[in-house]
Design a protein around this motif. Structure first.
Motif, PDB file in Angstrom:
ATOM      1  N   SER A   1       0.828  -1.216   0.000  1.00  0.00           N
ATOM      2  CA  SER A   1       0.000   0.000   0.000  1.00  0.00           C
ATOM      3  C   SER A   1       0.856   1.257   0.000  1.00  0.00           C
ATOM      4  CB  SER A   1      -0.923   0.006   1.216  1.00  0.00           C
ATOM      5  OG  SER A   1      -0.182  -0.183   2.405  1.00  0.00           O
ATOM      6  N   GLY A   2       2.126   1.093   0.260  1.00  0.00           N
ATOM      7  CA  GLY A   2       3.068   2.197   0.216  1.00  0.00           C
ATOM      8  C   GLY A   2       4.470   1.650   0.268  1.00  0.00           C
ATOM      9  N   TYR A   3       5.400   2.374  -0.345  1.00  0.00           N
ATOM     10  CA  TYR A   3       6.806   1.983  -0.278  1.00  0.00           C
ATOM     11  C   TYR A   3       7.626   3.232   0.001  1.00  0.00           C
ATOM     12  CZ  TYR A   3      11.396   0.167  -1.528  1.00  0.00           C
ATOM     13  OH  TYR A   3      12.711  -0.206  -1.497  1.00  0.00           O
ATOM     14  N   ARG A   4       8.268   3.228   1.156  1.00  0.00           N
ATOM     15  CA  ARG A   4       8.993   4.408   1.642  1.00  0.00           C
ATOM     16  C   ARG A   4       8.034   5.597   1.683  1.00  0.00           C
ATOM     17  NH1 ARG A   4      14.493   2.940   2.164  1.00  0.00           N
ATOM     18  NH2 ARG A   4      15.052   1.119   0.899  1.00  0.00           N
ATOM     19  N   LYS A   5       8.200   6.617   0.835  1.00  0.00           N
ATOM     20  CA  LYS A   5       7.343   7.804   0.943  1.00  0.00           C
ATOM     21  C   LYS A   5       6.198   7.843  -0.059  1.00  0.00           C
ATOM     22  CE  LYS A   5      10.624  10.990   3.112  1.00  0.00           C
ATOM     23  NZ  LYS A   5      11.185  12.362   3.072  1.00  0.00           N
ATOM     24  N   PHE A   6       6.130   6.871  -0.957  1.00  0.00           N
ATOM     25  CA  PHE A   6       5.064   6.861  -1.955  1.00  0.00           C
ATOM     26  C   PHE A   6       3.908   5.978  -1.498  1.00  0.00           C
ATOM     27  CE2 PHE A   6       8.530   8.475  -4.519  1.00  0.00           C
ATOM     28  CZ  PHE A   6       7.895   9.451  -5.279  1.00  0.00           C
ATOM     29  N   LEU A   7       2.690   6.463  -1.711  1.00  0.00           N
ATOM     30  CA  LEU A   7       1.495   5.809  -1.181  1.00  0.00           C
ATOM     31  C   LEU A   7       0.482   5.530  -2.284  1.00  0.00           C
ATOM     32  CD1 LEU A   7       0.878   8.088   1.960  1.00  0.00           C
ATOM     33  CD2 LEU A   7       2.170   5.934   1.863  1.00  0.00           C
ATOM     34  N   THR A   8      -0.381   4.545  -2.018  1.00  0.00           N
ATOM     35  CA  THR A   8      -1.485   4.248  -2.930  1.00  0.00           C
ATOM     36  C   THR A   8      -2.797   4.864  -2.454  1.00  0.00           C
ATOM     37  OG1 THR A   8      -1.975   2.183  -1.750  1.00  0.00           O
ATOM     38  CG2 THR A   8      -0.491   2.041  -3.654  1.00  0.00           C
ATOM     39  N   TYR A   9      -2.843   5.306  -1.226  1.00  0.00           N
ATOM     40  CA  TYR A   9      -4.079   5.889  -0.694  1.00  0.00           C
ATOM     41  C   TYR A   9      -3.712   7.011   0.270  1.00  0.00           C
ATOM     42  CZ  TYR A   9      -3.522   3.689   3.916  1.00  0.00           C
ATOM     43  OH  TYR A   9      -3.073   3.342   5.172  1.00  0.00           O
ATOM     44  N   PRO A  10      -4.637   7.940   0.545  1.00  0.00           N
ATOM     45  CA  PRO A  10      -4.313   9.084   1.408  1.00  0.00           C
ATOM     46  C   PRO A  10      -4.337   8.716   2.895  1.00  0.00           C
ATOM     47  CG  PRO A  10      -6.575   9.252   0.661  1.00  0.00           C
ATOM     48  CD  PRO A  10      -5.985   8.057  -0.047  1.00  0.00           C
ATOM     49  N   SER A  11      -3.297   8.089   3.350  1.00  0.00           N
ATOM     50  CA  SER A  11      -3.190   7.663   4.741  1.00  0.00           C
ATOM     51  C   SER A  11      -2.855   8.860   5.632  1.00  0.00           C
ATOM     52  CB  SER A  11      -2.086   6.603   4.876  1.00  0.00           C
ATOM     53  OG  SER A  11      -1.721   6.421   6.224  1.00  0.00           O
TER      54      SER A  11
ATOM     55  N   TYR B   1      -7.182  -8.297  -1.982  1.00  0.00           N
ATOM     56  CA  TYR B   1      -6.339  -8.449  -0.789  1.00  0.00           C
ATOM     57  C   TYR B   1      -5.506  -7.184  -0.635  1.00  0.00           C
ATOM     58  CZ  TYR B   1      -7.165 -13.477   0.019  1.00  0.00           C
ATOM     59  OH  TYR B   1      -7.718 -14.695   0.314  1.00  0.00           O
ATOM     60  N   PHE B   2      -5.518  -6.639   0.557  1.00  0.00           N
ATOM     61  CA  PHE B   2      -4.780  -5.408   0.837  1.00  0.00           C
ATOM     62  C   PHE B   2      -3.362  -5.737   1.267  1.00  0.00           C
ATOM     63  CE2 PHE B   2      -3.202  -2.118   3.690  1.00  0.00           C
ATOM     64  CZ  PHE B   2      -3.446  -0.968   2.967  1.00  0.00           C
ATOM     65  N   GLY B   3      -2.362  -5.183   0.557  1.00  0.00           N
ATOM     66  CA  GLY B   3      -0.960  -5.370   0.915  1.00  0.00           C
ATOM     67  C   GLY B   3      -0.500  -4.304   1.886  1.00  0.00           C
ATOM     68  N   LEU B   4       0.172  -4.701   2.937  1.00  0.00           N
ATOM     69  CA  LEU B   4       0.568  -3.783   4.005  1.00  0.00           C
ATOM     70  C   LEU B   4       1.643  -2.798   3.535  1.00  0.00           C
ATOM     71  CD1 LEU B   4       0.595  -6.136   7.139  1.00  0.00           C
ATOM     72  CD2 LEU B   4      -1.320  -4.933   6.048  1.00  0.00           C
ATOM     73  N   TYR B   5       1.940  -1.842   4.385  1.00  0.00           N
ATOM     74  CA  TYR B   5       2.911  -0.789   4.086  1.00  0.00           C
ATOM     75  C   TYR B   5       4.338  -1.303   4.250  1.00  0.00           C
ATOM     76  CZ  TYR B   5       5.632   3.511   4.747  1.00  0.00           C
ATOM     77  OH  TYR B   5       6.573   4.497   4.654  1.00  0.00           O
ATOM     78  N   ASP B   6       5.207  -0.885   3.355  1.00  0.00           N
ATOM     79  CA  ASP B   6       6.628  -1.249   3.389  1.00  0.00           C
ATOM     80  C   ASP B   6       7.442   0.029   3.567  1.00  0.00           C
ATOM     81  OD1 ASP B   6       9.240  -2.013   2.908  1.00  0.00           O
ATOM     82  OD2 ASP B   6       8.777  -3.249   1.160  1.00  0.00           O
ATOM     83  N   SER B   7       8.006   0.201   4.739  1.00  0.00           N
ATOM     84  CA  SER B   7       8.756   1.419   5.034  1.00  0.00           C
ATOM     85  C   SER B   7      10.117   1.461   4.354  1.00  0.00           C
ATOM     86  CB  SER B   7       8.967   1.538   6.549  1.00  0.00           C
ATOM     87  OG  SER B   7       9.904   0.564   6.996  1.00  0.00           O
ATOM     88  N   GLY B   8      10.587   0.302   3.888  1.00  0.00           N
ATOM     89  CA  GLY B   8      11.920   0.213   3.297  1.00  0.00           C
ATOM     90  C   GLY B   8      13.005  -0.098   4.305  1.00  0.00           C
TER      91      GLY B   8
END
Length: 364
Positions: free
Chosen positions: A100-110, A141-148
């Motif tokens: 749902s996000g990777y480092r600073k880029f997001l797929t939704y307005p969290s 299926y919702f994929g969790l956030y990946d901070s890197g």
């Protein structure tokens, strides 16, 4: 020196080829996949000399809109709607947001992640995917956030803290609104004895199930095989895991997570084609032992080339799906349809792979 120059030339040529496809030619090429110009070409079909329909059909795909190693196609809802139609045509019933996000880029307005310095996306992709999944009767299926930070440190426990907030936030925003919200993908890609893997998978899996009333969860790790090479020009390595070591290490991991992780979809591209049966047999045996579903992540990109990454040769995909069927796997998903199998992909080869897949599985 000649090999290096050749690889550099191939990489440059692939970039030029991909950019050339981002043009009106896409529409023309795409039309040719489904609307042959003459009755004579419409009747043509490959004369396969192997049995048809002899593999496990792909019924799920990742959706990769937050990536670091394949290009964005910059699709809007019109293009995504069309891609869901192509998916539906070959029997895909499950779509999985890879992260749902990777480092600073997001797929939704969290709100939580935006307050931590992440970037505002222009479109709420999670909402769009859920709406399209409902429209085409698929499960999302919702994929969790990946901070890197896991990739930087090798420690998966870093991912627990942010996802504590993301899981609750996402369920409140979408889970109670869309019936297509069908489960969770715990997005940490691991292999072997990754530091913190068992407690991280368990903590995130438990929270996903608790907040959603027990919706299913799954993981998609990689096998530390001969093709598990990272960031090098080498295509293989010597210190590949043995089948025995793989079984021992994943027995320990499954033992620690099976109560909160329902399925495991091992990535199938890191081992050689003549090793598929041995590893798949172990994967199925372990999944059965711990009452987990055994899926395969049938990679539709090619790991055998010096260019990362292009659509896979059809026979390679066929062999992997046939091995999955022999091992009696429960489901086949792929990474990933939109770039590597879709008729509207930026890669022209992807549409041809789609056609070969339909011929093999006798899909009209």
């Amino acid at each position: 020196m000649e090999t290096r120059n050749r690889r550099e030339f191939l990489k440059a040529a692939s970039l030029v080829g991909a950019s050339a496809l981002v043009s009106p030619q896409i529409a023309k090429a795409e039309k040719s996949f489904h609307s042959p110009d003459t009755p004579e070409t419409a009747a043509l079909e490959s004369k396969l000399i192997v049995p048809k329909n002899n593999g496990l059909k792909i019924t799920g795909t990742f959706l990769d809109e937050i990536s670091h190693d394949i290009p964005h196609q910059n699709w809007g809802e019109k293009e995504w709607d069309k891609d869901f139609q192509y998916m539906k045509q070959i029997g895909i019933d499950t779509v999985i947001l890879i992260r749902s996000g990777y480092r600073k880029f997001l797929t939704y307005p969290s709100k939580y992640l935006l307050n931590k310095g992440c970037y505002m996306p222009s479109v709420d992709l999670v909402d769009m995917y859920l709406r399209l999944a409902e429209k085409y009767k698929m499960k999302f299926y919702f994929g969790l956030y990946d901070s890197g930070r896991y990739w930087d440190t090798g420690d998966l426990t870093w991912e627990i803290e942010d996802n504590k907030y993301v899981i609750d936030e996402v369920w409140k925003m979408y889970g109670e609104k869309y019936t297509s919200f069908g489960g969770w993908y715990i997005s940490g890609e691991i292999s072997r004895q990754t530091k913190g893997a068992i407690p991280a998978f368990h903590a995130m899996g438990k929270q996903c199930k608790d907040v959603s009333g027990g919706l299913p969860t799954f993981i998609s790790p990689w096998i530390d095989g001969k093709k598990a090479v990272m960031g090098t020009e080498k295509l293989s390595k010597e210190d590949a895991v043995s089948v025995q070591a793989h079984e021992k290490e994943w027995n320990e991991i499954f033992d620690g997570i099976h109560d909160v992780v329902n399925a495991c979809a091992f990535q199938d591209g890191h081992i050689d084609y003549d090793e598929l049966d041995a590893f798949f047999e172990v994967n199925k045996k372990l999944a059965d032992k711990y009452n987990m579903e055994c899926w395969t992540n049938a990679e539709s990109f090619d790991r055998d080339m010096p260019i990362r990454f292009l659509p896979i040769k059809f026979d390679k995909l066929r062999m992997k799906l046939e091995a999955a069927k022999r091992a009696k796997y429960d489901k086949a998903i792929t990474f990933e349809f939109s770039h590597f199998m879709s008729p509207q992909s930026a890669y022209l080869q992807a549409g041809h792979l789609y056609n070969r897949y339909k011929e093999y599985f006798e899909i009209r």
